[in-house]
Design a protein around this motif. Structure first.
Motif, PDB file in Angstrom:
ATOM      1  N   UNK A 180       0.902  -1.042   0.037  1.00  0.00           N
ATOM      2  CA  UNK A 180      -0.090  -0.227   0.022  1.00  0.00           C
ATOM      3  C   UNK A 180       0.835   1.182   0.116  1.00  0.00           C
ATOM      4  N   UNK A 181       0.572   2.242  -1.037  1.00  0.00           N
ATOM      5  CA  UNK A 181       1.393   3.454  -1.108  1.00  0.00           C
ATOM      6  C   UNK A 181       2.911   2.907  -0.922  1.00  0.00           C
ATOM      7  N   UNK A 182       3.459   2.125  -1.771  1.00  0.00           N
ATOM      8  CA  UNK A 182       4.702   2.026  -1.901  1.00  0.00           C
ATOM      9  C   UNK A 182       5.341   1.592  -0.576  1.00  0.00           C
ATOM     10  N   UNK A 183       4.733   0.782   0.300  1.00  0.00           N
ATOM     11  CA  UNK A 183       5.099   0.081   1.596  1.00  0.00           C
ATOM     12  C   UNK A 183       4.513  -1.242   1.592  1.00  0.00           C
TER      13      UNK A 183
END
Lengths: 150, 138
Positions: B100-103
């Protein structure tokens, strides 16, 4: 500012990273280039700025930030980014083995090379990367002057 | 021997970034959080082989307009790659990954067998009494 909090710790991420790097090189064929990339000890968020002629494009890495918690302002030649990155919460029954990711609030103002038209800015936030395209202010764009002869 | 073994092993990229991680251990699981901005779910590979967890996020460079001039560069883009040896009491059985969101968040369940068990220690009443007698007799 909690960013950089673990920077100085001898048991912190760098010592840990060093151990892991050693392990990595022991077990794998050494890569041509492996770069540790963390938020700790770095300006956050990192921003790339490009000049596309009539407009500027900005790229910004904001992993783990919710769109709702991100504020973007553009005024004159300044872009301001505000937000908060949540912490991985560790209660008394849990143990943190590695902590390399930074967390906390940030507020960064970036000076752009020229004045821009903030009203016409477009921003997209995909997979933790923010991309902003903003046209340069009409005042800074070159104007062709008709040359007359007598 | 499983002949698919080699094909399942992801190729190590020549150049890569080591994503920063947080690793937390709870009674039930190991939670690994890694920052990999720019990676979409289709570009992320999470594999476990012989007790080694491998994260590989592919980032393809976007085509840049020819007229583009770089004003300021504070980060580079490229693949993310990092390996971790899992502790023996965590297995690939109970693993799940989300992005999610690059994590990337990876949760690895602890093997039931290796969970700490409380073994009740009982003191037999007769034994306890005898000890008291010993002390008083001294």
């Amino acid at each position: 500012m909690p960013f950089g909090r673990f920077f100085d710790s001898p048991r912190g991420p760098f010592a840990q990273l060093q151990r892991e790097m050693n392990q990595l090189f022991d077990t794998l064929v050494a890569p041509r280039l492996a770069v540790a990339r963390g938020l700790v000890g770095r300006t956050f968020p990192p921003v790339n700025v490009y000049d596309d002629g009539a407009a500027l494009t900005l790229e910004c890495e904001l992993p783990g930030i919710d769109q709702e918690n991100l504020e973007l302002y553009i005024a004159g030649d300044t872009m301001t980014l505000k937000g908060e990155r949540p912490e991985v919460r560790c209660d008394e029954n849990a143990r943190m083995h590695i902590r390399e990711r930074g967390y906390g609030t940030f507020n960064r103002a970036i000076t752009l090379p020229v004045d821009v038209d903030g009203d016409k800015a477009e921003a997209r936030f995909v997979n933790g990367v923010l991309r902003v395209t903003v046209p340069k202010s009409p005042q800074v764009m070159p104007k062709q002057v008709k040359v007359k002869t007598e | 021997m499983n002949t698919n073994e080699t094909s399942r092993t992801p190729a190590v990229p020549e150049e890569y970034f080591l994503p920063p991680v947080d690793v937390m251990e709870t009674a039930d699981e190991l939670v690994l959080t890694a920052d990999m901005p720019g990676v979409s779910p289709e570009q992320l590979d999470v594999t476990v082989e012989e007790g080694v967890l491998t994260l590989h996020g592919r980032v393809s460079a976007e085509e840049e307009p020819a007229s583009r001039k770089t004003v300021q560069r504070e980060f580079l883009t490229g693949d993310y790659y990092r390996q971790f040896r899992l502790p023996r009491d965590f297995s690939a059985e109970g693993i799940n990954a989300s992005l999610k969101s690059g994590v990337v968040t990876i949760r690895i369940a602890r093997d039931e067998r290796s969970k700490p068990r409380r073994i009740p220690v009982q003191v037999e009443p007769a034994e306890a009494e005898r000890r008291i007698e010993d002390k008083s007799g001294r």
